[in-house]
Design a protein around this motif. Structure first.
Motif, PDB file in Angstrom:
ATOM      1  N   MET A 174      58.134  51.001  96.215  1.00  0.00           N
ATOM      2  CA  MET A 174      59.006  51.710  96.899  1.00  0.00           C
ATOM      3  C   MET A 174      58.678  51.760  98.494  1.00  0.00           C
ATOM      4  SD  MET A 174      61.225  52.412  94.867  1.00  0.00           S
ATOM      5  CE  MET A 174      62.290  53.467  95.809  1.00  0.00           C
ATOM      6  N   ASN A 175      57.619  51.901  98.722  1.00  0.00           N
ATOM      7  CA  ASN A 175      57.009  51.565 100.107  1.00  0.00           C
ATOM      8  C   ASN A 175      57.448  50.051 100.709  1.00  0.00           C
ATOM      9  OD1 ASN A 175      55.999  54.274 100.555  1.00  0.00           O
ATOM     10  ND2 ASN A 175      53.872  53.663  99.740  1.00  0.00           N
ATOM     11  N   GLY A 176      57.126  49.385  99.926  1.00  0.00           N
ATOM     12  CA  GLY A 176      57.330  47.793 100.323  1.00  0.00           C
ATOM     13  C   GLY A 176      59.010  47.806 100.390  1.00  0.00           C
ATOM     14  N   ALA A 177      59.516  48.277  99.484  1.00  0.00           N
ATOM     15  CA  ALA A 177      61.077  48.201  99.657  1.00  0.00           C
ATOM     16  C   ALA A 177      61.695  49.027 100.886  1.00  0.00           C
ATOM     17  CB  ALA A 177      61.776  48.826  98.178  1.00  0.00           C
ATOM     18  N   ALA A 178      61.070  50.247 101.287  1.00  0.00           N
ATOM     19  CA  ALA A 178      61.507  51.031 102.187  1.00  0.00           C
ATOM     20  C   ALA A 178      61.261  49.907 103.670  1.00  0.00           C
ATOM     21  CB  ALA A 178      60.665  52.329 102.323  1.00  0.00           C
ATOM     22  N   GLY A 179      59.976  49.294 103.582  1.00  0.00           N
ATOM     23  CA  GLY A 179      59.900  48.631 104.729  1.00  0.00           C
ATOM     24  C   GLY A 179      60.564  47.520 105.006  1.00  0.00           C
ATOM     25  N   THR A 180      61.028  46.947 103.719  1.00  0.00           N
ATOM     26  CA  THR A 180      61.881  45.710 103.773  1.00  0.00           C
ATOM     27  C   THR A 180      63.281  46.129 104.308  1.00  0.00           C
ATOM     28  OG1 THR A 180      60.530  44.750 102.052  1.00  0.00           O
ATOM     29  CG2 THR A 180      62.941  44.076 102.638  1.00  0.00           C
ATOM     30  N   LEU A 181      63.756  47.459 103.817  1.00  0.00           N
ATOM     31  CA  LEU A 181      65.197  47.740 104.259  1.00  0.00           C
ATOM     32  C   LEU A 181      65.189  48.280 105.926  1.00  0.00           C
ATOM     33  CD1 LEU A 181      65.989  50.044 101.273  1.00  0.00           C
ATOM     34  CD2 LEU A 181      67.017  47.973 102.053  1.00  0.00           C
ATOM     35  N   ALA A 182      63.883  48.738 106.280  1.00  0.00           N
ATOM     36  CA  ALA A 182      63.948  49.286 107.655  1.00  0.00           C
ATOM     37  C   ALA A 182      63.972  47.928 108.603  1.00  0.00           C
ATOM     38  CB  ALA A 182      62.545  49.939 107.881  1.00  0.00           C
ATOM     39  N   GLY A 183      63.299  46.967 108.073  1.00  0.00           N
ATOM     40  CA  GLY A 183      63.072  45.653 108.764  1.00  0.00           C
ATOM     41  C   GLY A 183      64.782  45.111 108.782  1.00  0.00           C
ATOM     42  N   MET A 184      65.319  44.967 107.739  1.00  0.00           N
ATOM     43  CA  MET A 184      66.708  44.549 107.584  1.00  0.00           C
ATOM     44  C   MET A 184      67.539  45.421 108.526  1.00  0.00           C
ATOM     45  SD  MET A 184      67.010  43.622 103.521  1.00  0.00           S
ATOM     46  CE  MET A 184      68.730  43.649 103.463  1.00  0.00           C
ATOM     47  N   GLY A 185      67.296  46.778 108.691  1.00  0.00           N
ATOM     48  CA  GLY A 185      68.105  47.394 109.589  1.00  0.00           C
ATOM     49  C   GLY A 185      67.933  47.108 110.730  1.00  0.00           C
ATOM     50  N   ARG A 186      66.766  47.013 111.264  1.00  0.00           N
ATOM     51  CA  ARG A 186      66.326  46.500 112.746  1.00  0.00           C
ATOM     52  C   ARG A 186      66.970  45.162 112.812  1.00  0.00           C
ATOM     53  NH1 ARG A 186      61.389  48.947 111.339  1.00  0.00           N
ATOM     54  NH2 ARG A 186      60.661  46.855 110.845  1.00  0.00           N
ATOM     55  N   GLU A 187      66.984  44.285 112.030  1.00  0.00           N
ATOM     56  CA  GLU A 187      67.483  43.044 112.398  1.00  0.00           C
ATOM     57  C   GLU A 187      68.973  43.069 112.420  1.00  0.00           C
ATOM     58  OE1 GLU A 187      67.025  38.964 109.827  1.00  0.00           O
ATOM     59  OE2 GLU A 187      64.965  40.119 110.027  1.00  0.00           O
ATOM     60  N   ALA A 188      69.597  43.786 111.576  1.00  0.00           N
ATOM     61  CA  ALA A 188      71.119  44.048 111.633  1.00  0.00           C
ATOM     62  C   ALA A 188      71.513  44.651 112.973  1.00  0.00           C
ATOM     63  CB  ALA A 188      71.756  44.862 110.512  1.00  0.00           C
ATOM     64  N   GLU A 189      70.814  45.604 113.380  1.00  0.00           N
ATOM     65  CA  GLU A 189      71.054  46.349 114.633  1.00  0.00           C
ATOM     66  C   GLU A 189      70.988  45.360 115.748  1.00  0.00           C
ATOM     67  OE1 GLU A 189      69.804  50.319 117.325  1.00  0.00           O
ATOM     68  OE2 GLU A 189      68.768  49.809 115.465  1.00  0.00           O
ATOM     69  N   ALA A 190      69.907  44.485 115.804  1.00  0.00           N
ATOM     70  CA  ALA A 190      69.766  43.518 117.061  1.00  0.00           C
ATOM     71  C   ALA A 190      70.818  42.502 116.624  1.00  0.00           C
ATOM     72  CB  ALA A 190      68.400  42.758 116.673  1.00  0.00           C
ATOM     73  N   GLY A 191      71.335  42.180 115.613  1.00  0.00           N
ATOM     74  CA  GLY A 191      72.462  41.155 115.595  1.00  0.00           C
ATOM     75  C   GLY A 191      73.724  41.727 116.202  1.00  0.00           C
ATOM     76  N   LEU A 192      74.049  42.895 115.814  1.00  0.00           N
ATOM     77  CA  LEU A 192      75.285  43.512 116.178  1.00  0.00           C
ATOM     78  C   LEU A 192      75.371  43.909 117.656  1.00  0.00           C
ATOM     79  CD1 LEU A 192      75.854  46.209 113.171  1.00  0.00           C
ATOM     80  CD2 LEU A 192      77.232  44.108 113.956  1.00  0.00           C
ATOM     81  N   LYS A 193      74.142  44.123 118.265  1.00  0.00           N
ATOM     82  CA  LYS A 193      73.932  44.245 119.549  1.00  0.00           C
ATOM     83  C   LYS A 193      74.318  42.922 120.389  1.00  0.00           C
ATOM     84  CE  LYS A 193      70.759  48.220 120.059  1.00  0.00           C
ATOM     85  NZ  LYS A 193      69.693  48.446 120.648  1.00  0.00           N
ATOM     86  N   ASP A 194      73.733  41.832 119.769  1.00  0.00           N
ATOM     87  CA  ASP A 194      73.968  40.793 120.582  1.00  0.00           C
ATOM     88  C   ASP A 194      75.359  40.252 120.337  1.00  0.00           C
ATOM     89  OD1 ASP A 194      71.394  40.151 121.160  1.00  0.00           O
ATOM     90  OD2 ASP A 194      70.730  38.996 119.515  1.00  0.00           O
ATOM     91  N   ARG A 195      76.014  40.252 119.313  1.00  0.00           N
ATOM     92  CA  ARG A 195      77.610  40.116 119.125  1.00  0.00           C
ATOM     93  C   ARG A 195      78.173  40.943 119.937  1.00  0.00           C
ATOM     94  NH1 ARG A 195      79.032  38.720 112.771  1.00  0.00           N
ATOM     95  NH2 ARG A 195      77.489  36.858 112.381  1.00  0.00           N
ATOM     96  N   ALA A 196      77.950  42.363 120.056  1.00  0.00           N
ATOM     97  CA  ALA A 196      78.668  42.956 120.985  1.00  0.00           C
ATOM     98  C   ALA A 196      78.539  42.718 122.364  1.00  0.00           C
ATOM     99  CB  ALA A 196      78.420  44.642 120.744  1.00  0.00           C
TER     100      ALA A 196
END
Length: 95
Positions: free
Chosen positions: A15-37
């Motif tokens: 579960m800790n690994g999954a939470a870390g992976t989800l947090a990383g995916m969230g940061r990556e998605a946010e960075a991608g959205l900021k770049d697109r914006a």
């Protein structure tokens, strides 16, 4: 009992690994959205804050200058509108 703790420990690690992976995916998605914006907004005709403030300052200066010129024009018009007194006839011209 030992096997239950190990199973629980493995589950917690997973579960800790999954939470870390989800947090990383969230940061990556946010960075991608900021770049697109930024790309999208950059394609529009927006100005920077500095450009806006510079134009605003120039507009205020132009308005002040226009007010000063308007006051000057009003004074000149008032001066021109005053009826001029007839020039006094000199004694030489009367005679």
């Amino acid at each position: 009992m030992q096997s239950e703790n190990r199973l629980f420990d493995d589950f917690v690690k997973m579960m800790n690994g999954a939470a870390g992976t989800l947090a990383g995916m969230g940061r990556e998605a946010e960075a991608g959205l900021k770049d697109r914006a930024k790309d999208w907004i950059g394609g529009l005709d927006f100005v920077t804050r500095e450009e806006f403030e510079a134009v605003k300052a120039m507009a205020v200066a132009a308005r002040d200058e226009a007010d000063a010129l308007r006051a000057r024009l009003d004074a000149l018009e008032a001066k021109a509108a005053k009826p001029k007194a007839a020039p006094k006839a000199s004694p030489e011209s009367q005679g």
